[in-house]
Structures are given as C-alpha cells and as structure tokens.
Design a protein around this motif. Structure first.
Motif, PDB file in Angstrom:
ATOM      1  N   ARG A   1     -12.380   9.781  -3.206  1.00 49.57           N
ATOM      2  CA  ARG A   1     -11.109  10.418  -3.506  1.00 49.57           C
ATOM      3  C   ARG A   1     -11.309  11.931  -3.583  1.00 49.57           C
ATOM      4  O   ARG A   1     -12.339  12.413  -4.076  1.00 49.57           O
TER       5      ARG A   1
ATOM      6  N   HIS B   1      -9.123  10.362   6.210  1.00 50.89           N
ATOM      7  CA  HIS B   1      -9.067   9.169   5.346  1.00 50.89           C
ATOM      8  C   HIS B   1      -9.134   7.882   6.178  1.00 50.89           C
ATOM      9  O   HIS B   1      -8.254   7.018   6.087  1.00 50.89           O
TER      10      HIS B   1
ATOM     11  N   TRP C   1       0.869  -1.168   0.000  1.00 46.07           N
ATOM     12  CA  TRP C   1       0.000   0.000   0.000  1.00 46.07           C
ATOM     13  C   TRP C   1       0.910   1.224   0.000  1.00 46.07           C
ATOM     14  O   TRP C   1       1.724   1.406   0.899  1.00 46.07           O
TER      15      TRP C   1
ATOM     16  N   MET D   1     -13.692  -3.722   3.380  1.00 39.01           N
ATOM     17  CA  MET D   1     -13.663  -2.249   3.380  1.00 39.01           C
ATOM     18  C   MET D   1     -15.057  -1.675   3.143  1.00 39.01           C
ATOM     19  O   MET D   1     -15.421  -0.640   3.691  1.00 39.01           O
TER      20      MET D   1
ATOM     21  N   GLY E   1      -5.115  -2.154  -1.122  1.00 35.41           N
ATOM     22  CA  GLY E   1      -6.185  -1.181  -0.938  1.00 35.41           C
ATOM     23  C   GLY E   1      -7.084  -1.304  -2.153  1.00 35.41           C
ATOM     24  O   GLY E   1      -6.804  -2.090  -3.076  1.00 35.41           O
ATOM     25  N   ALA E   2      -8.153  -0.510  -2.166  1.00 37.91           N
ATOM     26  CA  ALA E   2      -9.099  -0.589  -3.278  1.00 37.91           C
ATOM     27  C   ALA E   2      -8.691   0.337  -4.426  1.00 37.91           C
ATOM     28  O   ALA E   2      -8.794  -0.009  -5.595  1.00 37.91           O
ATOM     29  N   GLY E   3      -8.214   1.537  -4.091  1.00 44.13           N
ATOM     30  CA  GLY E   3      -7.857   2.515  -5.117  1.00 44.13           C
ATOM     31  C   GLY E   3      -6.424   2.294  -5.596  1.00 44.13           C
ATOM     32  O   GLY E   3      -5.522   2.082  -4.791  1.00 44.13           O
TER      33      GLY E   3
END
Ligand code: GLV
Length: 311
Positions: free
Chosen positions: A223, A275, A45, A91, A65-67
């Motif tokens: 984001r 965040h 990450w 998540m 992570g997802a992004g």
C-alpha cells in the motif's frame, strides 16, 4: 440468498458465482435499484458509497481483494455488517512473482545495465551471491508469508516482520518495534506487504530508511500509505547516481492513479507499475466467496475483518 456483485468484469463473476451457487440469485450493480436494495450479501471490490448504502438488509460483505482499507474508509459502509476478505486466493503467487522480479532486478544489476545501455556502456558487474542478499518482508499475513516462502525457496536469506510474534519455517522472524529496527539494519531488498492501517502509515519514514544498509532497494506491492514519499525521494537522491537507496519498484501509491505531477514517474531509479502486482484471480477467489456466503447463510462462525485493527 440474493448476492450483489461489484468488480471490474462483474458479469463474469456473476455468471461463475451463479454456477457455483445455483440456489443463489446473483446480480451485478447494473441490476435495477429495487433489486440492489434487496441484496442479502455484497461481494465487491471498491464499491461506491452509494452502492454500499443501497441494500436495506445486508447480512454480510465479501471483499473481493486482500486489503480492506478502501472498504473500511468508505463513508457508505453500513455499521455492524460482518466483512470477510479474500485470503491469498492466488494473489500471493502473483505478488510473489512480482517481488522475485524486483529482487533479481537489483541483485543481478538490471537497473545498472539499463542505464549503461543508454550510454552504450559494455561493463559487467560482479554478481553478489544470493546468500549475501538478505531480503526483508514486512507483513506476514496470508500474502506476506507465502511471498517470504517463495523468496526463501529461491535461495535468498529472508527476514520477516510482523507486529506480534510469528514463527515460519525457513524465515528469520522479527516482531515489534525493536524487531523492525533489527530487520531494517540487515536487508538489501525490503518488501512491503503490510495492510494500510493507522498503525502502519509511514512505517517507512526517514528514520526507517536511514536504518537500511547503504545501497538497499525497496519493493512495494502493498500500500502507498506505508511510505513517507518525501523521505523516500530524499533517500533515493537525484538523478542516475545511486543514493543511499539504490532504487525502488513501486506498485502502490497513496493516490491512484499516481498523479501525473508526481516526481516518482520520472525518477531514473524508480520503477512505477499501476497496482498490477496482485490482481484477484477468479478461480480460487470464487471458492472463497462461495464458502463465505454459505457460512454466512448457515450462521457459522467466520474469520471476519476486525474494523478496529483494519485487517
Ligand atoms: C489489492 O490491492 C488487494 O488488496 O487485493
């Protein structure tokens, strides 16, 4: 296989992954440089450009992570190495709870009561029925779809939006530019869960904000790049008096940490969180990481990230 792990709490991830994959040699970025150079896989990450460039024969990357925006924008990213990202992995539920908090915050007037408390002002507001509080969710990937379902299960009418058509049980789905306009025109809380790509940058600009009904609220656990901040501040207006936009709960910013000079910190109708909406939980994520590494090793087809699309 040799796996280099890089994330906060990397030791914990290393130990858990080593238990899950006894055949693998798992080490963190504090291992000696020659070991890092030998890594076959990187599970990371936000690695630094230096770390990303170190392994000499990297066969695959698992984004913890997802992004993938940070990874794809990293100048150290080697070309042509396949990337797998986490999909939901626990998540979505965390983010769903964040979003539910945000919706209830505005629907049950907690924002107003907080301001009233400062004035010792005992005054009740009539509750707007959930059925009359449509919620919009932009982005219907693994996370957006689950969050939309959670909000719908709570009794709110939910409108979802994605670039291409989707169909989800219990959600009114919209797509494309016209669909976005349609959605924006009717939601009282707008939730942003789109990836950060050139196509989504400033999707919430002055025109989009102007489409929202008077008094709408914005919730962004996605984001920071999705929002044109100047337009947001303009739509909010100044001080405690509610502007066209009633308030915003923001967890993601173009620059993180949010700079101390940002007017968002002190705006009375903006809630800033650092965040924290969807930290990567170890358990389910570990299953996905192990699965991806085994599939990479076996040469199986994997659902990899499309660097052009940005997700
Ligand atoms: C967090 O922001 C993630 O992309 O997992």
């Amino acid at each position: 296989m040799k796996v280099l792990v890089h994330i906060d709490d990397a030791e914990q991830w290393r130990d858990a992954l080593a238990r899950r994959l006894p055949q693998a040699e798992v080490f963190t970025s504090s291992a000696p440089a020659e070991k890092r150079r030998e890594a076959d896989y990187l599970a990371a990450w936000k690695p630094s450009a230096e770390l990303l460039g170190e392994p000499e024969r990297l066969k695959g990357i698992v984004n913890l992570g997802a992004g993938v925006d940070a990874l794809l924008g990293n100048p150290g990213l080697p070309e042509g190495v396949p990337i797998v990202k986490l999909r939901d992995a626990g998540m979505a539920e965390l983010i769903g709870d964040y979003v539910r908090y945000g919706i209830l915050h505005f629907q049950r007037d907690f924002d107003r009561y907080r301001r009233q408390q400062a004035r010792r002002d005992w005054r009740e507001h009539a509750v707007v029925d959930k059925a009359d509080w449509p919620v919009g969710v932009l982005g219907l990937g693994a996370i957006g779809a689950k969050v939309a379902a959670m909000v719908a299960a709570d009794g709110f009418p939910v409108h979802g939006w994605s670039r291409s058509p989707r169909s989800l049980d219990g959600i009114t789905c919209h797509h494309g530019d016209a669909g976005l306009d349609e959605l924006l025109g009717q939601v009282r809380s707008l939730v942003l869960l789109l990836p950060d790509t050139p196509a989504t940058r400033h999707v919430i600009d002055a025109a989009a904000l102007a489409r929202l009904p008077e008094g709408a609220s914005l919730i962004n656990p996605g984001r920071g790049s999705l929002i044109d901040e100047a337009a947001l501040l303009d739509a909010l207006g100044e001080g405690e008096t509610e502007g066209r936009l009633r308030g915003a709960l923001l967890d993601a910013f173009p620059e993180e940490p949010l700079p101390g000079a940002s007017p968002l910190w002190s705006h009375p109708r903006v809630w800033v969180t650092p965040h924290m909406a969807g930290p990567t939980p170890l358990g389910e994520a570990l299953d996905q990481v192990a699965e991806a590494l085994l599939a990479f090793e076996a040469g199986e087809a994997l659902d990899t990230v499309d660097p052009e699309a940005g997700y």
